[in-house]
Design a protein around this motif. Sequence first.
Motif, mmCIF file in Angstrom:
data_model
loop_
_atom_site.group_PDB
_atom_site.id
_atom_site.type_symbol
_atom_site.label_atom_id
_atom_site.label_comp_id
_atom_site.label_asym_id
_atom_site.label_seq_id
_atom_site.Cartn_x
_atom_site.Cartn_y
_atom_site.Cartn_z
ATOM 1 N N TYR A 83 0.821 -1.212 0.000
ATOM 2 C CA TYR A 83 0.000 0.000 0.000
ATOM 3 C C TYR A 83 0.860 1.269 0.000
ATOM 4 O O TYR A 83 0.456 2.297 -0.550
ATOM 5 C CB TYR A 83 -0.986 -0.017 1.171
ATOM 6 N N TRP A 85 1.907 1.298 -3.809
ATOM 7 C CA TRP A 85 0.826 1.574 -4.758
ATOM 8 C C TRP A 85 0.230 2.971 -4.586
ATOM 9 O O TRP A 85 -0.039 3.657 -5.571
ATOM 10 C CB TRP A 85 -0.303 0.545 -4.570
ATOM 11 N N TYR A 86 -0.013 3.376 -3.338
ATOM 12 C CA TYR A 86 -0.818 4.575 -3.090
ATOM 13 C C TYR A 86 -0.185 5.580 -2.126
ATOM 14 O O TYR A 86 -0.808 6.601 -1.825
ATOM 15 C CB TYR A 86 -2.191 4.168 -2.534
ATOM 16 N N GLU A 146 -9.190 -3.291 -7.774
ATOM 17 C CA GLU A 146 -8.380 -2.082 -7.862
ATOM 18 C C GLU A 146 -7.328 -2.117 -8.966
ATOM 19 O O GLU A 146 -6.943 -1.066 -9.494
ATOM 20 C CB GLU A 146 -7.697 -1.816 -6.517
ATOM 21 N N HIS A 153 -7.359 4.316 -10.148
ATOM 22 C CA HIS A 153 -7.968 3.920 -8.885
ATOM 23 C C HIS A 153 -7.475 4.852 -7.783
ATOM 24 O O HIS A 153 -6.266 4.976 -7.546
ATOM 25 C CB HIS A 153 -7.615 2.480 -8.531
ATOM 26 N N VAL A 154 -8.423 5.505 -7.117
ATOM 27 C CA VAL A 154 -8.109 6.421 -6.020
ATOM 28 C C VAL A 154 -8.732 5.859 -4.745
ATOM 29 O O VAL A 154 -9.956 5.887 -4.591
ATOM 30 C CB VAL A 154 -8.664 7.838 -6.291
ATOM 31 N N PRO A 155 -7.937 5.314 -3.821
ATOM 32 C CA PRO A 155 -8.508 4.858 -2.560
ATOM 33 C C PRO A 155 -9.133 6.028 -1.799
ATOM 34 O O PRO A 155 -8.510 7.081 -1.647
ATOM 35 C CB PRO A 155 -7.302 4.284 -1.802
ATOM 36 N N THR A 203 -7.250 7.916 0.942
ATOM 37 C CA THR A 203 -6.168 8.859 0.656
ATOM 38 C C THR A 203 -6.663 10.305 0.540
ATOM 39 O O THR A 203 -5.840 11.220 0.444
ATOM 40 C CB THR A 203 -5.434 8.476 -0.636
#
Length: 392
Positions: free
Chosen positions: A80, A83-84, A211, A219-221, A224
Amino acid sequence: MIEPTPRTARRTHGFTESVIREMTRVADEHEALNLAQGFPDFPAPEALKVAAAEAIRRDINQYAVTWGSPRMRRALTDAYADWYGMAVDPDRQITVTCGATEAMASALLAVVDPGDQVVVMEPFYENYGPDAILCGAEPVWVPLERLRDGGLSFALDLERLADAFSDRTRAIILNTPNNPSGHVFTRAELEAVAELCRRYDVIAFTDEIYEHILYDGAHVPLATLDGMADRTVTISGASKTFSVTGWRVGWIIAPPDLTAAIRKVHDFLTVGAPAPLQDAVAAGLETLDDEYYDRLAVDYRRRRDVLHHALVDAGFDCSPPEGAYYILASFAELSDEDDDSFARRLAAEAGVASVPGSSFFHEPDLGRDLVRFAFCKRVETLDAAGARLRAL
């Protein structure tokens, strides 16, 4: 005469068994190509299979830590961050579960009380309604806007969403990329959800299992976005990304106070996810690089285009999805049957199984002209299905 006392709990009377799994049985009955249930008919990555076999041989066959093996939780923390850019504490924020399905049920049971309202956008994955009912909560349905733009696609109606929130709202369930519509929620749509969550002090439960299967957008969690890390329960899993739907390894990332409650529910529901398979998924997270995830999306785009072209040629009205691996298609120009009758006839006469669209709506009439097809299959399978659909 005294009425007999029901032998089953009232909570079970408000929903049916899974229509998706039922259509797999229909497919088996007619020896139809199964485009109903979303499991691949191609192999999982070799690295994961080797790691699973090695874990079993190394006798990683007993209980892991209830909320996930240390290796699995460290692998998720690193993933995580990569990735983000999310900072996730492996000891206080991660719960490894028996798939994303158990993750959603455990998380809702840990946070939502009877009488609370839960906002659910539709069309929705069929588990969300029963999950809310099992909590004793009241689902508040928000239909996505059905667009007619030379196909069939969906968008979020922000005014309708805002009208669904109130002082009774405890949670919202958000699935992006979306099953069954294929919609990938835009940053603007997510910002609108976040603003409402902050305003009404609502917890967001995000199902992000697809995702890495994206064709348009990013893809935007939700976690965040500003102010959302402390009020988002992020759910995902290995099933779709690594083509291991039968392994049942999922996870939850949540603030520490919510995680403590979630872990208690998870412990008494399932004890823990399979230990050797956690080790194998951790190996996949550790070793598969950006090339793997890029190839995953490229390969699924090809499968999407094969099935979409076949459906259009056969007379269905549909749009290429932006993400996930389903196409929701209208058969209104082909038949005036209801969706259940049409889907069953399609399996029996054409040898192609789909899912009746009404199972994705709280009011069945909203999906009576729709069926859902899964394209997580070999191109050869999709070509064969396309030929059968065109012939019908």
